[in-house]
Design a protein around this motif. Structure first.
Motif, PDB file in Angstrom:
ATOM      1  N   UNK A 205       0.770  -1.190  -0.006  1.00 13.85           N
ATOM      2  CA  UNK A 205       0.458   0.146  -0.468  1.00 13.85           C
ATOM      3  C   UNK A 205       0.947   1.332   0.276  1.00 13.85           C
ATOM      4  N   UNK A 206       1.730   1.320   0.836  1.00 15.95           N
ATOM      5  CA  UNK A 206       2.782   2.282   0.482  1.00 15.95           C
ATOM      6  C   UNK A 206       3.684   2.576  -0.423  1.00 15.95           C
ATOM      7  N   UNK A 207       3.637   1.053  -1.311  1.00 14.25           N
ATOM      8  CA  UNK A 207       4.492   1.554  -2.791  1.00 14.25           C
ATOM      9  C   UNK A 207       4.016   2.435  -3.639  1.00 14.25           C
ATOM     10  N   UNK A 208       3.786   4.232  -3.565  1.00 18.04           N
ATOM     11  CA  UNK A 208       3.191   4.269  -4.741  1.00 18.04           C
ATOM     12  C   UNK A 208       5.190   5.463  -5.649  1.00 18.04           C
ATOM     13  N   UNK A 209       3.986   6.121  -6.546  1.00 20.47           N
ATOM     14  CA  UNK A 209       4.742   6.496  -7.107  1.00 20.47           C
ATOM     15  C   UNK A 209       4.848   8.544  -6.537  1.00 20.47           C
ATOM     16  N   UNK A 210       4.270   8.092  -5.986  1.00 27.09           N
ATOM     17  CA  UNK A 210       4.197   9.929  -4.755  1.00 27.09           C
ATOM     18  C   UNK A 210       4.580   9.857  -3.598  1.00 27.09           C
ATOM     19  N   UNK A 211       4.498   9.071  -3.100  1.00 22.75           N
ATOM     20  CA  UNK A 211       5.802   8.644  -1.901  1.00 22.75           C
ATOM     21  C   UNK A 211       6.873   8.350  -2.098  1.00 22.75           C
ATOM     22  N   UNK A 212       7.548   7.689  -3.317  1.00 19.05           N
ATOM     23  CA  UNK A 212       8.762   7.676  -3.219  1.00 19.05           C
ATOM     24  C   UNK A 212       9.449   8.980  -4.216  1.00 19.05           C
ATOM     25  N   UNK A 213       8.753   9.556  -4.943  1.00 19.27           N
ATOM     26  CA  UNK A 213       8.920  11.217  -4.977  1.00 19.27           C
ATOM     27  C   UNK A 213       9.300  11.742  -3.395  1.00 19.27           C
ATOM     28  N   UNK A 214       8.826  11.318  -2.855  1.00 19.00           N
ATOM     29  CA  UNK A 214       8.951  12.728  -1.454  1.00 19.00           C
ATOM     30  C   UNK A 214      10.404  11.534  -0.724  1.00 19.00           C
ATOM     31  N   UNK A 215      10.003  10.416  -0.851  1.00 18.81           N
ATOM     32  CA  UNK A 215      11.281  10.213  -0.359  1.00 18.81           C
ATOM     33  C   UNK A 215      13.162  10.334  -0.669  1.00 18.81           C
ATOM     34  N   UNK A 216      13.068  10.713  -2.255  1.00 22.35           N
ATOM     35  CA  UNK A 216      13.933  11.319  -3.382  1.00 22.35           C
ATOM     36  C   UNK A 216      13.951  12.835  -2.805  1.00 22.35           C
ATOM     37  N   UNK A 217      13.085  13.019  -2.736  1.00 21.12           N
ATOM     38  CA  UNK A 217      12.830  14.916  -1.892  1.00 21.12           C
ATOM     39  C   UNK A 217      13.972  14.754  -1.089  1.00 21.12           C
ATOM     40  N   UNK A 218      13.686  13.805   0.100  1.00 20.13           N
ATOM     41  CA  UNK A 218      14.699  13.518   1.054  1.00 20.13           C
ATOM     42  C   UNK A 218      15.616  13.394   1.060  1.00 20.13           C
ATOM     43  N   UNK A 219      15.823  12.288   0.158  1.00 16.92           N
ATOM     44  CA  UNK A 219      17.198  11.454  -0.015  1.00 16.92           C
ATOM     45  C   UNK A 219      18.484  12.903  -0.826  1.00 16.92           C
ATOM     46  N   UNK A 220      17.378  13.207  -1.313  1.00 21.81           N
ATOM     47  CA  UNK A 220      18.534  14.564  -2.951  1.00 21.81           C
ATOM     48  C   UNK A 220      18.330  15.794  -2.284  1.00 21.81           C
ATOM     49  N   UNK A 221      17.371  16.498  -0.871  1.00 19.85           N
ATOM     50  CA  UNK A 221      17.149  18.054  -0.979  1.00 19.85           C
ATOM     51  C   UNK A 221      16.447  18.415  -1.820  1.00 19.85           C
ATOM     52  N   UNK A 222      15.042  18.607  -1.862  1.00 19.73           N
ATOM     53  CA  UNK A 222      14.725  19.385  -3.176  1.00 19.73           C
ATOM     54  C   UNK A 222      12.771  19.228  -1.911  1.00 19.73           C
ATOM     55  N   UNK A 223      12.125  19.496  -2.516  1.00 18.08           N
ATOM     56  CA  UNK A 223      10.724  19.636  -1.912  1.00 18.08           C
ATOM     57  C   UNK A 223       9.914  19.704  -3.331  1.00 18.08           C
ATOM     58  N   UNK A 224       9.395  17.781  -3.119  1.00 17.72           N
ATOM     59  CA  UNK A 224       8.631  17.881  -3.697  1.00 17.72           C
ATOM     60  C   UNK A 224       7.682  18.926  -4.412  1.00 17.72           C
ATOM     61  N   UNK A 225       6.881  20.252  -4.258  1.00 18.65           N
ATOM     62  CA  UNK A 225       6.230  21.239  -4.744  1.00 18.65           C
ATOM     63  C   UNK A 225       7.000  21.805  -5.576  1.00 18.65           C
ATOM     64  N   UNK A 226       8.332  21.560  -5.725  1.00 16.85           N
ATOM     65  CA  UNK A 226       9.106  22.210  -7.391  1.00 16.85           C
ATOM     66  C   UNK A 226       9.823  20.933  -8.117  1.00 16.85           C
ATOM     67  N   UNK A 227       8.165  19.863  -7.883  1.00 19.74           N
ATOM     68  CA  UNK A 227       9.206  18.916  -9.091  1.00 19.74           C
ATOM     69  C   UNK A 227       8.097  19.298 -10.368  1.00 19.74           C
ATOM     70  N   UNK A 228       8.012  18.302 -11.209  1.00 17.42           N
ATOM     71  CA  UNK A 228       7.354  18.680 -12.784  1.00 17.42           C
ATOM     72  C   UNK A 228       7.249  17.052 -12.904  1.00 17.42           C
ATOM     73  N   UNK A 229       5.775  16.208 -12.804  1.00 21.07           N
ATOM     74  CA  UNK A 229       5.867  15.302 -13.007  1.00 21.07           C
ATOM     75  C   UNK A 229       5.015  15.358 -14.560  1.00 21.07           C
TER      76      UNK A 229
END
Length: 283
Positions: A205-229
């Motif tokens: 249930x937790x495995x979504x591209x949205x959650x993965x984006x949030x995790x990438x933000x934590x790992x790489x230091x960016x805000x998902x609000x600044x991402x284009x999908x």
């Protein structure tokens, strides 16, 4: 429609309607779904050069696919400039050197319930480990999947025992369209979605591209609000909800109602057209 009073805080654009041309707000991260791949499983030369150009300007490029790692790996290497990449619909995140950063897997009890669900219905089922997929029924689906995914398959009748020893974040079933549609309605365990008319896929249930984006933000230091999908299928919807801007490829009819912008399809270089439209390459 964006209201005029919202233009400045949202985009940095001063006046002149709602066109994002001339937009000044930086978007440091692009997430590209498999919508960038053509039917022959290649990236167009313009899409490829566009992504490389974006990376050269400091934009993070993150492919986000439903495919397993080794199915998406050739495209990651062809692009040559990714910051990381998302596989198995968000169940896995890998760095450019193909080292695992995060993984979500089923609890064994849940995985076994999913396998029992498929077994009771006589359905072809497969999972993934390392660079292969493992399947329970030796039929035409296995060969078709091997061709489409560029992965090697291994016939594994005791798939339940295999998964117990190799926890997974992705279980895929294939059958006739009517049967898969019925199974989609009947399924209860995990996060399930219809990839194509004859594919039924399960993720934790937790495995979504949205959650993965949030995790990438934590790992790489960016805000998902600044991402284009960029996306073209309903399994991209969680990514659209997490990203600041969502762009639907022209061939993604079911996803269009949820997009901020609709670009051309992959055969007409929709990635490039969207980036040009939003002024990403303006000086």
């Amino acid at each position: 429609m964006i209201k005029q009073k919202e233009l400045l805080p949202l985009t940095g654009y001063i006046h002149g309607g709602c066109s994002p041309i001339g937009m000044k707000k930086p978007f440091p991260t692009f997430l590209l779904d498999g919508g960038g791949l053509r039917d022959d499983r290649t990236l167009s030369p313009l899409t490829l050069s566009t992504l490389r150009r974006a990376a050269s300007r400091g934009i993070r490029v993150i492919p986000a696919s439903g495919r397993a790692r080794d199915s998406i790996r050739p495209f990651v290497e062809e692009i040559g400039c990714v910051s990381c990449y998302i596989a198995c619909n968000g169940a896995e995140i890998w760095n450019p050197e193909h080292e695992l950063l995060r993984r979500s897997v089923f609890h064994d009890e849940t995985a076994q319930e999913i396998l029992a669900f498929a077994r009771e219905r006589g359905c072809y089922t497969q999972t993934y480990a390392e660079d292969r997929f493992y399947y329970n029924i030796d039929n035409a689906f296995a060969g078709a999947y091997a061709s489409a995914s560029m992965l090697t398959g291994a016939y594994t009748p005791a798939l339940d025992a295999f998964i117990a020893a190799h926890p997974t974040g992705k279980i895929l079933m294939m059958d006739e369209e009517a049967k898969i549609a019925r199974m989609l309605r009947e399924a209860r365990q995990g996060r399930r979605h219809l990839l194509q008319a004859y594919f039924l896929e399960f993720n934790p249930p937790e495995a979504t591209k949205g959650n993965a984006l949030r995790t990438c933000g934590e790992l790489l230091g960016f805000d998902p609000a600044d991402a284009v999908a960029f996306g073209d299928s309903l399994n991209d919807l969680p990514m659209f909800e997490a990203a600041g801007t969502s762009i639907c490829m022209g061939n993604g009819d079911l996803l269009k109602p949820y997009a901020d912008y609709i670009t051309a399809d992959l055969y007409h270089d929709g990635v490039y057209q969207a980036m040009e439209h939003f002024g990403f390459f303006e000086p």
